[in-house]
Design a protein around this motif. Structure first.
Motif, mmCIF file in Angstrom:
data_model
loop_
_atom_site.group_PDB
_atom_site.id
_atom_site.type_symbol
_atom_site.label_atom_id
_atom_site.label_comp_id
_atom_site.label_asym_id
_atom_site.label_seq_id
_atom_site.Cartn_x
_atom_site.Cartn_y
_atom_site.Cartn_z
ATOM 1 N N LEU A 1 -3.446 10.660 8.100
ATOM 2 C CA LEU A 1 -3.081 11.331 6.883
ATOM 3 C C LEU A 1 -1.803 12.459 7.328
ATOM 4 C CD1 LEU A 1 -6.122 12.047 4.943
ATOM 5 C CD2 LEU A 1 -4.426 10.209 4.592
ATOM 6 N N ARG A 2 -1.708 12.552 8.644
ATOM 7 C CA ARG A 2 -0.355 13.490 9.135
ATOM 8 C C ARG A 2 0.782 12.896 8.427
ATOM 9 N NH1 ARG A 2 -2.325 14.199 15.315
ATOM 10 N NH2 ARG A 2 -4.281 15.388 14.739
ATOM 11 N N PRO A 3 1.842 13.697 8.219
ATOM 12 C CA PRO A 3 2.902 13.293 7.322
ATOM 13 C C PRO A 3 3.845 12.602 8.724
ATOM 14 C CG PRO A 3 2.530 15.545 6.556
ATOM 15 C CD PRO A 3 1.343 15.251 7.793
ATOM 16 N N LEU A 4 3.793 13.069 9.609
ATOM 17 C CA LEU A 4 4.596 12.392 10.743
ATOM 18 C C LEU A 4 4.057 10.952 11.066
ATOM 19 C CD1 LEU A 4 6.875 12.677 13.004
ATOM 20 C CD2 LEU A 4 5.168 13.607 14.667
ATOM 21 N N THR A 5 2.743 10.797 10.928
ATOM 22 C CA THR A 5 2.070 9.460 11.080
ATOM 23 C C THR A 5 2.548 8.424 9.930
ATOM 24 O OG1 THR A 5 0.159 10.591 12.113
ATOM 25 C CG2 THR A 5 -0.008 7.988 11.096
ATOM 26 N N LEU A 6 2.756 8.962 8.868
ATOM 27 C CA LEU A 6 3.123 8.146 7.661
ATOM 28 C C LEU A 6 4.511 7.942 7.624
ATOM 29 C CD1 LEU A 6 0.943 10.017 5.027
ATOM 30 C CD2 LEU A 6 0.416 7.957 6.114
ATOM 31 N N ILE A 7 5.295 8.887 8.180
ATOM 32 C CA ILE A 7 6.730 8.745 8.200
ATOM 33 C C ILE A 7 6.977 7.421 9.342
ATOM 34 C CG2 ILE A 7 8.926 9.671 9.003
ATOM 35 C CD1 ILE A 7 7.865 12.271 7.682
ATOM 36 N N ASN A 8 6.191 7.707 10.581
ATOM 37 C CA ASN A 8 6.287 6.622 11.607
ATOM 38 C C ASN A 8 5.841 5.342 11.359
ATOM 39 O OD1 ASN A 8 7.361 8.615 13.291
ATOM 40 N ND2 ASN A 8 5.363 9.242 14.278
ATOM 41 N N ILE A 9 4.805 5.141 10.252
ATOM 42 C CA ILE A 9 4.611 3.612 9.966
ATOM 43 C C ILE A 9 5.811 3.256 9.020
ATOM 44 C CG2 ILE A 9 3.232 2.681 8.210
ATOM 45 C CD1 ILE A 9 0.852 4.580 8.825
ATOM 46 N N VAL A 10 6.333 4.087 8.155
ATOM 47 C CA VAL A 10 7.533 3.643 7.238
ATOM 48 C C VAL A 10 8.621 3.155 8.231
ATOM 49 C CG1 VAL A 10 9.196 4.141 5.644
ATOM 50 C CG2 VAL A 10 6.731 4.942 5.491
ATOM 51 N N ASN A 11 8.959 4.294 9.012
ATOM 52 C CA ASN A 11 9.898 3.700 10.308
ATOM 53 C C ASN A 11 9.625 2.328 10.960
ATOM 54 O OD1 ASN A 11 12.530 4.502 11.417
ATOM 55 N ND2 ASN A 11 11.346 5.010 13.420
ATOM 56 N N SER A 12 8.526 2.096 11.204
ATOM 57 C CA SER A 12 7.933 0.925 12.030
ATOM 58 C C SER A 12 8.161 -0.478 11.062
ATOM 59 C CB SER A 12 6.573 0.904 12.486
ATOM 60 O OG SER A 12 6.550 2.092 13.504
ATOM 61 N N SER A 13 8.216 -0.195 9.761
ATOM 62 C CA SER A 13 8.349 -1.092 9.004
ATOM 63 C C SER A 13 9.698 -1.814 8.661
ATOM 64 C CB SER A 13 7.564 -0.903 7.640
ATOM 65 O OG SER A 13 8.515 0.064 6.707
ATOM 66 N N LEU A 14 10.808 -0.766 8.969
ATOM 67 C CA LEU A 14 12.020 -1.128 8.543
ATOM 68 C C LEU A 14 12.657 -2.511 8.778
ATOM 69 C CD1 LEU A 14 13.802 2.351 9.153
ATOM 70 C CD2 LEU A 14 12.697 1.466 7.052
ATOM 71 N N GLY B 1 9.273 -19.676 -7.462
ATOM 72 C CA GLY B 1 10.916 -18.911 -7.760
ATOM 73 C C GLY B 1 10.608 -18.186 -9.242
ATOM 74 N N GLY B 2 11.847 -17.488 -9.396
ATOM 75 C CA GLY B 2 11.862 -16.920 -10.844
ATOM 76 C C GLY B 2 11.152 -15.506 -10.885
ATOM 77 N N THR B 3 10.377 -14.945 -10.029
ATOM 78 C CA THR B 3 9.629 -13.799 -10.191
ATOM 79 C C THR B 3 9.854 -12.892 -9.049
ATOM 80 O OG1 THR B 3 7.604 -14.697 -9.262
ATOM 81 C CG2 THR B 3 8.179 -14.790 -11.815
ATOM 82 N N GLY B 4 9.169 -11.573 -9.146
ATOM 83 C CA GLY B 4 9.517 -10.675 -7.971
ATOM 84 C C GLY B 4 10.672 -9.793 -7.926
ATOM 85 N N THR B 5 10.625 -8.758 -7.326
ATOM 86 C CA THR B 5 11.661 -7.573 -7.120
ATOM 87 C C THR B 5 11.746 -7.135 -5.911
ATOM 88 O OG1 THR B 5 10.127 -5.556 -7.468
ATOM 89 C CG2 THR B 5 10.871 -6.689 -9.637
ATOM 90 N N VAL B 6 12.755 -6.474 -5.608
ATOM 91 C CA VAL B 6 12.945 -6.040 -4.243
ATOM 92 C C VAL B 6 11.781 -5.016 -3.958
ATOM 93 C CG1 VAL B 6 14.151 -3.868 -5.133
ATOM 94 C CG2 VAL B 6 14.434 -4.616 -2.789
ATOM 95 N N TRP B 7 11.066 -4.456 -4.665
ATOM 96 C CA TRP B 7 9.941 -3.591 -4.436
ATOM 97 C C TRP B 7 8.740 -4.428 -4.021
ATOM 98 C CZ3 TRP B 7 11.711 0.861 -3.751
ATOM 99 C CH2 TRP B 7 12.646 1.232 -4.591
ATOM 100 N N SER B 8 8.667 -5.803 -4.369
ATOM 101 C CA SER B 8 7.821 -6.790 -3.820
ATOM 102 C C SER B 8 7.817 -6.870 -2.488
ATOM 103 C CB SER B 8 7.849 -8.201 -4.503
ATOM 104 O OG SER B 8 7.719 -8.093 -5.845
ATOM 105 N N ALA B 9 9.042 -7.315 -1.748
ATOM 106 C CA ALA B 9 9.330 -7.200 -0.507
ATOM 107 C C ALA B 9 9.042 -5.916 0.183
ATOM 108 C CB ALA B 9 10.840 -7.576 -0.233
ATOM 109 N N VAL B 10 9.457 -4.735 -0.322
ATOM 110 C CA VAL B 10 9.298 -3.546 0.437
ATOM 111 C C VAL B 10 7.758 -3.057 0.474
ATOM 112 C CG1 VAL B 10 9.683 -0.865 -0.100
ATOM 113 C CG2 VAL B 10 11.460 -2.501 -0.586
ATOM 114 N N ILE B 11 6.989 -3.317 -0.409
ATOM 115 C CA ILE B 11 5.686 -3.121 -0.429
ATOM 116 C C ILE B 11 4.696 -3.925 0.427
ATOM 117 C CG2 ILE B 11 3.568 -2.858 -1.824
ATOM 118 C CD1 ILE B 11 5.320 -1.840 -4.135
ATOM 119 N N GLY B 12 5.343 -5.292 0.233
ATOM 120 C CA GLY B 12 4.431 -6.211 1.337
ATOM 121 C C GLY B 12 4.691 -6.011 2.696
ATOM 122 N N ALA B 13 5.989 -5.459 2.980
ATOM 123 C CA ALA B 13 6.297 -5.237 4.472
ATOM 124 C C ALA B 13 5.534 -3.902 4.943
ATOM 125 C CB ALA B 13 7.701 -5.021 4.622
ATOM 126 N N LEU B 14 5.445 -2.950 3.937
ATOM 127 C CA LEU B 14 4.738 -1.724 4.193
ATOM 128 C C LEU B 14 3.512 -1.851 4.509
ATOM 129 C CD1 LEU B 14 6.294 1.157 1.866
ATOM 130 C CD2 LEU B 14 6.377 1.134 4.354
#
Length: 343
Positions: free
Chosen positions: A31-44, A256-269
């Motif tokens: 739950l440390r902010p640095l840990t969460l930031i690093n998880i996001v950074n690793s998902s890029l 086909g035909g459904t989904g958003t860019v947030w779908s890809a972002v949240i799935g990768a995260l």
């Protein structure tokens, strides 16, 4: 309320938060902010590849060469940097390589008529082979400090690359939401024949989807090289399937035909977070793929059950409405007959 229940992105996001808090009961460091930031950074890296894959899947296609495109783009990027090109120009070389590789896929699929899975399987091997030809099978090391400095620089404790990708994702989301031409991806994936009759250039839309897939793979290569500081021959290996899993997990339909860019972002995260949670729980790395696959399967099945329940409720509501309408019509008809008989 029904719309929220049918949102795969919301479901996965809730499960992601729940998973983090559940792991925090065993290891508070998560739950440390640095840990969460690093998880996001690793998902890029996976996130950018998944965003590109999203365009292809939206148009009812699939691209299994995105990992190889990222690897080839990383090689060109490394060569450009070591040749002394300025960082912006080297980035353009990587992006151009990705877009060109994606365009090759598009030509085969759109104009030659090769099925996407066959075409991209072929180019997967071709691009991997070309990487080996260019490098002689060796890693590209001694990458200049310019890209490394950009990768490690932080603003408000968040890496600049995270800020850059966040801005890119928001721009893509706004374009897909507000620009009419960008919504052609949905129309073509939902019903290509219907889109053609409406005047949409189906071939151009599919061509753009594969080219964008390659372009985002090139962007992912830039992030990857910046984060690790060299180019191994394994760059992008296995990311094709992870990208597909991320977009499907996030809610992009393979039909086909459904989904958003947030779908890809949240799935990768989510997929990246699963790997990170295994570390905090001291689970051997050999379990990562098995756990991620089980979680993916569980979420897809759970989401299907929710969607089916919502759909059945909607059908029941429509049936009840029709029965009420029929009853009202019968009462009106009976009243009319009664009046006629009375007169």
């Amino acid at each position: 309320m029904m719309r929220l229940l049918k949102s795969r992105e919301l479901l996965v996001l809730i499960l992601l938060v729940g998973m983090i808090f559940a792991v925090a009961t065993q290891n508070h460091a998560v739950l440390r902010p640095l840990t969460l930031i690093n998880i996001v950074n690793s998902s890029l890296f996976l996130m950018l590849i998944a965003v590109g894959q999203m365009f292809v899947v939206q148009t009812r296609g699939i691209d299994v060469s995105v990992g190889a495109i990222a690897g080839l783009s990383a090689v060109i990027f490394g060569f450009a940097l070591n040749a002394g090109l300025p960082l912006p120009l080297a980035m353009l070389c990587a992006l151009a390589t990705g877009a060109a590789a994606g365009a090759v896929n598009a030509v085969g699929v759109v104009f030659v008529g090769i099925p996407p899975i066959i075409m991209t399987l072929g180019t997967l091997g071709a691009y991997r082979g070309f990487m080996r030809v260019l490098t002689g099978g060796s890693w590209i090391e001694s990458i200049p400090q310019s890209i490394k400095s950009f990768a490690v620089t932080r603003y408000l404790h968040v890496p600049l690359m995270v800020w850059a990708v966040a801005v890119l994702v928001i721009v893509v989301a706004v374009l897909l939401w507000r620009v009419r031409a960008a919504r052609n991806f949905y129309a073509v994936g939902d019903n290509a024949d219907g889109a053609y009759l409406l005047g949409i250039n189906v071939k151009a839309t599919r061509f753009a989807a594969f080219t964008l897939s390659g372009l985002f793979a090139g962007a992912a290569a830039i992030v990857f090289v910046g984060q690790i500081g060299f180019v191994p021959m394994q760059t992008g290996n296995g990311q094709e399937l992870k990208a597909i899993a991320a977009v499907v997990l996030g809610g992009v339909s393979l039909m086909g035909g459904t989904g958003t860019v947030w779908s890809a972002v949240i799935g990768a995260l989510f997929l990246t977070a699963v790997d990170s949670m295994m570390i905090f729980l001291h689970v051997p790395g050999s379990w990562n793929n098995a756990v991620a696959g089980a979680v993916l399967l569980g979420i897809v099945v759970f989401d299907y059950l929710i969607r089916r329940t919502v759909h059945n409720r909607q059908l029941a509501a429509r049936a009840a409405e029709m029965r009420r309408a029929e009853a009202d019509q019968e009462r009106a008809s009976s009243a009319t007959k009664t009046r006629e008989m009375a007169s």
